[in-house]
Design an enzyme around this catalytic site. Structure first.
Site, PDB file in Angstrom:
ATOM      1  N   GLY A  16       0.781  -1.072   0.204  1.00  0.00           N
ATOM      2  CA  GLY A  16       0.167   0.054  -0.008  1.00  0.00           C
ATOM      3  C   GLY A  16       0.583   0.878   0.182  1.00  0.00           C
ATOM      4  O   GLY A  16       2.410   1.299  -0.014  1.00  0.00           O
ATOM      5  N   ARG A 103      -6.779   3.255  18.775  1.00  0.00           N
ATOM      6  CA  ARG A 103      -6.059   4.741  19.261  1.00  0.00           C
ATOM      7  C   ARG A 103      -6.266   5.677  20.650  1.00  0.00           C
ATOM      8  O   ARG A 103      -6.046   6.032  21.566  1.00  0.00           O
ATOM      9  CB  ARG A 103      -6.113   6.075  18.239  1.00  0.00           C
ATOM     10  N   CYS A 134      -3.298  11.910  11.092  1.00  0.00           N
ATOM     11  CA  CYS A 134      -2.376  12.381  10.171  1.00  0.00           C
ATOM     12  C   CYS A 134      -2.591  13.584  10.764  1.00  0.00           C
ATOM     13  O   CYS A 134      -1.628  15.009  10.876  1.00  0.00           O
ATOM     14  CB  CYS A 134      -2.095  11.974   8.996  1.00  0.00           C
ATOM     15  N   SER A 164      -4.267  11.902  -1.531  1.00  0.00           N
ATOM     16  CA  SER A 164      -3.358  10.403  -0.920  1.00  0.00           C
ATOM     17  C   SER A 164      -4.221  10.334   0.473  1.00  0.00           C
ATOM     18  O   SER A 164      -3.700   8.461   0.665  1.00  0.00           O
ATOM     19  CB  SER A 164      -2.126  10.531  -1.053  1.00  0.00           C
ATOM     20  N   GLY A 165      -4.711  10.842   1.645  1.00  0.00           N
ATOM     21  CA  GLY A 165      -5.018  10.404   2.711  1.00  0.00           C
ATOM     22  C   GLY A 165      -6.194   9.719   3.117  1.00  0.00           C
ATOM     23  O   GLY A 165      -6.613   8.496   3.796  1.00  0.00           O
ATOM     24  N   HIS A 247      -1.017  17.735   3.870  1.00  0.00           N
ATOM     25  CA  HIS A 247      -2.329  17.782   4.122  1.00  0.00           C
ATOM     26  C   HIS A 247      -1.476  19.322   4.780  1.00  0.00           C
ATOM     27  O   HIS A 247      -0.369  19.723   5.486  1.00  0.00           O
ATOM     28  CB  HIS A 247      -2.492  17.839   5.193  1.00  0.00           C
ATOM     29  N   ASN A 321       1.156  14.349   4.506  1.00  0.00           N
ATOM     30  CA  ASN A 321       0.204  13.309   5.162  1.00  0.00           C
ATOM     31  C   ASN A 321       0.148  11.989   5.575  1.00  0.00           C
ATOM     32  O   ASN A 321       0.317  11.021   6.573  1.00  0.00           O
ATOM     33  CB  ASN A 321      -0.894  13.544   4.992  1.00  0.00           C
TER      34      ASN A 321
END
Length: 339
Positions: A16, A103, A134, A164-165, A247, A321
Site C-alpha cells: 500500500g 488510538r 495524520c 493521498s489521505g 495536508h 500526510n
C-alpha cells in the site's frame, strides 16, 4: 525493549501507499533492519517490494508467525489490525499501528515523538503503540511549544487535506477526473458525494450524530490524549482538496496567557520537527506542493496575533500526510524504543 544491533521488521500492508513509504524511510534513515517481512493479504501474493537494492516476496499475513519479529508496522486498515495486530503483540512483537483501531484505548499509548515521547514506555504490557491520525499529528507538533508556554484553551482548525489521505485509488481518481473535466467529459465520482477535481469537499469520513465527521472527532479526541490535557477545546472542519500529497491547516488558537509573538516565533523556529517559513514577502509561507510533499518536517507560517482576540494566535501548518502523518512518525516511535 532489548537492545540489539539489528531488528527483525514486519510491514503489514507493504504494497500500500503507507507501506511503500515505510520501506523508503526505513532505508533513508538506515534503520537497523536484520530480516524484513513484507506482509499483505492473499491478493498481493506474487508481488515483490524493494528494500536496499533487494527484492522481497510479499508474504501472506493470515498464516504468518510474528514470534521472531521485533517490530511490526501495521497499515492495512482497522479491521486487519483488530485481529492481526493483537495476534502479533501476543506473539511478542512490538506493534506500531497506523489505523484508528487502538488510538482511544486507555491502555494503548498514542504517540507523536515531538510531543509525548515518554509515552512509548506505557506499551510494555500491551506491546501496541498507536500512530495518530495524520491531520492530528501536524497540528499537535505545532501546538506543543505554544501549549507548554501559554496553555492552549481552544483551537479552531480548518483542514485542507490531500487525496493521498484516502489512498492510492482516490489519488488516481483525482488525476483521471481532472483530465476528464478539462476535456469536457462528465467525471466519475467513485464512492464520493462530489468530485474533488477543481473542487473542495467539506466532508472526510462519515457524519456522526453531532454533525461532525469521524475525521473531525479524531482531531478532537486525539489532541487531548497526546497533550495529556482534557480541557483543550478543539473545533475542526475537515475538507478534501484537489492536492496529491500534503495536508494544510489553518489554526486559530486561544491561549490562557497573552502570547508574545516574537517569543512564539522563536519557540516555533527551534522546536523539534518544525520548519518555520514566516515572512511578509511573496512566497514566504509553506504550501503542500513545494514544502509538504516529500519532506519530513511540519512547516509553519503565517504566524500572527489574532486581531479579534488578545489571547489569540493564527498559524498555517503544512506537512506530508503520508510521510510525517503516517510512515515517518511510526518509524520515529520505533527509534525511540531502540534508544
Amino acid at each position: 525493549m532489548q537492545k540489539k544491533e539489528k531488528y527483525n521488521v514486519a510491514i503489514v500492508g507493504a504494497t500500500g501507499l503507507v507501506g511503500e513509504h515505510l520501506l523508503e524511510i526505513l532505508e533513508e534513515r538506515d534503520f537497523p533492519v536484520d530480516k524484513l517481512y513484507p506482509l499483505a493479504s492473499s491478493r498481493s501474493l506474487g508481488k515483490t517490494v524493494s528494500f536496499k537494492g533487494q527484492e522481497y516476496a510479499v508474504l501472506e499475513l493470515d498464516s504468518f508467525n510474528f514470534e521472531e519479529v521485533d517490530f511490526s508496522f501495521f497499515s492495512a486498515g482497522a479491521s486487519v489490525s483488530r485481529i492481526h495486530a493483537v495476534r502479533a503483540a501476543s506473539q511478542g512483537s512490538m506493534v506500531i499501528d497506523n489505523t484508528s483501531e487502538f488510538r482511544m484505548q486507555e491502555s494503548v499509548p498514542l504517540v507523536v515523538p515531538e510531543c509525548n515521547p515518554e509515552d512509548v514506555n506505557l506499551a510494555s504490557e500491551t506491546k501496541i503503540i498507536s500512530n495518530p491520525n495524520c491531520s492530528t499529528i501536524q497540528m499537535v507538533v505545532a501546538l506543543k511549544p505554544i501549549h507548554d508556554a501559554y496553555r492552549v484553551k481552544r483551537v479552531n482548525v480548518a483542514t485542507y487535506q490531500a487525496t493521498s489521505g484516502a489512498g492510492r485509488t482516490f489519488m488516481e481518481l483525482l488525476e483521471s477526473s481532472s483530465r476528464e473535466m478539462l476535456s469536457g467529459v462528465d467525471t466519475e465520482l467513485g464512492d464520493q458525494d462530489h468530485p474533488v477535481a477543481f473542487n473542495v469537499v467539506p466532508k472526510i469520513d462519515v457524519f456522526q450524530d453531532n454533525g461532525y465527521t469521524k475525521e473531525e472527532m479524531k482531531m478532537v479526541n486525539e489532541t487531548k490524549k497526546i497533550l495529556h490535557d482534557n480541557s483543550i477545546l478543539v473545533n475542526p472542519t475537515c475538507v478534501r482538496v484537489p492536492v496529491f500529497y500534503g495536508h494544510s491547516e489553518a489554526l486559530h488558537i486561544e491561549t490562557e496567557i497573552i502570547p508574545n509573538i516574537e517569543q512564539v516565533l522563536e519557540m516555533l523556529g527551534s522546536a523539534p520537527g518544525i520548519k518555520l517559513i514566516n515572512g511578509l514577502q511573496n512566497g514566504q509561507y509553506p504550501t503542500p506542493k513545494f514544502h509538504g510533499a516529500g519532506n519530513d518536517a511540519v512547516y509553519v507560517g503565517r504566524v500572527r496575533q489574532d486581531v479579534s482576540c488578545k489571547n489569540g494566535l493564527n498559524l498555517w501548518v503544512v506537512s506530508d500526510n503520508i510521510r510525517k502523518g503516517a510512515a515517518l512518525n511510526s518509524i520515529q516511535i520505533a527509534e525511540l524504543l531502540i534508544k
